[in-house]
Design a protein around this motif. Structure first.
Motif, mmCIF file in Angstrom:
data_model
loop_
_atom_site.group_PDB
_atom_site.id
_atom_site.type_symbol
_atom_site.label_atom_id
_atom_site.label_comp_id
_atom_site.label_asym_id
_atom_site.label_seq_id
_atom_site.Cartn_x
_atom_site.Cartn_y
_atom_site.Cartn_z
ATOM 1 N N PHE A 51 0.763 -1.116 -0.010
ATOM 2 C CA PHE A 51 0.035 0.032 0.030
ATOM 3 C C PHE A 51 0.838 1.281 0.086
ATOM 4 N N ASN A 52 0.283 2.283 -0.632
ATOM 5 C CA ASN A 52 1.299 3.548 -0.562
ATOM 6 C C ASN A 52 1.451 4.509 0.580
ATOM 7 N N THR A 53 -0.015 4.058 1.562
ATOM 8 C CA THR A 53 0.278 4.810 2.641
ATOM 9 C C THR A 53 0.019 3.932 4.041
ATOM 10 N N GLN A 54 0.450 4.397 5.185
ATOM 11 C CA GLN A 54 0.172 3.753 6.318
ATOM 12 C C GLN A 54 -1.030 3.392 6.721
ATOM 13 N N ASN A 55 -1.910 4.498 6.410
ATOM 14 C CA ASN A 55 -3.349 4.495 6.612
ATOM 15 C C ASN A 55 -4.090 3.450 5.762
ATOM 16 N N GLU A 56 -3.771 3.196 4.392
ATOM 17 C CA GLU A 56 -4.207 2.404 3.457
ATOM 18 C C GLU A 56 -3.745 1.161 4.213
ATOM 19 N N LEU A 57 -2.652 0.698 4.827
ATOM 20 C CA LEU A 57 -2.562 -0.531 5.192
ATOM 21 C C LEU A 57 -3.287 -0.909 6.375
ATOM 22 N N LYS A 58 -3.258 0.155 7.226
ATOM 23 C CA LYS A 58 -4.374 0.184 8.486
ATOM 24 C C LYS A 58 -5.798 -0.175 8.083
ATOM 25 N N MET A 59 -6.133 0.409 7.321
ATOM 26 C CA MET A 59 -7.720 0.090 6.721
ATOM 27 C C MET A 59 -7.735 -1.518 6.246
ATOM 28 N N HIS A 60 -6.633 -1.808 5.689
ATOM 29 C CA HIS A 60 -6.914 -3.200 4.786
ATOM 30 C C HIS A 60 -6.654 -4.151 5.917
ATOM 31 N N MET A 61 -5.831 -3.842 6.877
ATOM 32 C CA MET A 61 -5.561 -5.118 8.153
ATOM 33 C C MET A 61 -6.922 -5.542 8.805
ATOM 34 N N GLN A 62 -7.981 -4.311 8.656
ATOM 35 C CA GLN A 62 -9.335 -4.937 9.302
ATOM 36 C C GLN A 62 -9.793 -6.062 8.532
ATOM 37 N N THR A 63 -9.470 -6.393 7.336
ATOM 38 C CA THR A 63 -9.986 -7.615 6.665
ATOM 39 C C THR A 63 -9.294 -8.747 7.154
ATOM 40 N N HIS A 64 -8.395 -8.874 7.969
ATOM 41 C CA HIS A 64 -7.763 -9.983 8.376
ATOM 42 C C HIS A 64 -8.145 -10.186 10.126
ATOM 43 N N ARG A 65 -8.893 -9.240 10.550
ATOM 44 C CA ARG A 65 -9.724 -9.245 11.961
ATOM 45 C C ARG A 65 -10.150 -10.621 11.855
ATOM 46 N N PRO A 66 -10.457 -11.194 12.792
ATOM 47 C CA PRO A 66 -11.187 -12.469 13.045
ATOM 48 C C PRO A 66 -12.794 -12.115 13.258
ATOM 49 N N ARG A 67 -13.838 -13.035 12.647
ATOM 50 C CA ARG A 67 -15.136 -12.609 12.773
ATOM 51 C C ARG A 67 -15.849 -13.189 13.989
ATOM 52 N N ASN A 68 -15.510 -12.656 15.045
ATOM 53 C CA ASN A 68 -15.800 -13.149 16.491
ATOM 54 C C ASN A 68 -16.817 -12.069 17.278
ATOM 55 N N VAL A 69 -17.412 -11.116 16.583
ATOM 56 C CA VAL A 69 -18.322 -10.401 17.333
ATOM 57 C C VAL A 69 -19.813 -10.947 16.852
ATOM 58 N N ALA A 70 -20.473 -11.066 17.750
ATOM 59 C CA ALA A 70 -22.154 -11.578 17.741
ATOM 60 C C ALA A 70 -22.798 -10.300 17.500
#
Length: 114
Positions: A51-70
């Motif tokens: 990614f070009n910026t740290q912010n873009e990477l930070k936003m992308h990292m949300q896709t790797h979070r576990p789906r554990n919220v009900a």
């Protein structure tokens, strides 16, 4: 007067920092060369996308979070954050409270119980 750039670790004179970057303080300021550099890329440690910026990477990292919220209404555990679960309820697709108006009431009732 100067300080080390937080990104490239070079010692830079105060004139090499924008007023905004300088105000962030020692250890947080990035020199104008690093701020304006488009060549720096930020790589995801999970999938190695860049990614070009740290912010873009930070936003992308949300896709790797576990789906554990009900969902607080129907109990489906498939969300990455509480905000996503609320979106699900407000969208009207929650099987526990069909319809946007009913969803708002369900969220209000749930919040009152907390």
């Amino acid at each position: 007067m100067g300080r080390y750039c937080a990104e490239c670790a070079d010692w830079c004179d105060k004139s090499e920092f924008s007023r905004n970057q300088w105000s962030k303080g020692d250890g947080c300021s990035r020199c104008s060369g690093c701020v304006n550099s488009l060549s720096s890329s930020f790589e995801c440690g999970e999938c190695h996308r860049t990614f070009n910026t740290q912010n873009e990477l930070k936003m992308h990292m949300q896709t790797h979070r576990p789906r554990n919220v009900a969902c607080p209404i129907c109990g489906d555990q498939r969300f990455r954050s509480g905000a996503n679960a609320v979106q699900h309820v407000e969208s009207g697709y929650c099987r526990g409270c069909r319809g946007a108006d009913n969803a708002r009431q369900q969220i209000y009732d749930f919040a009152q119980k907390q």
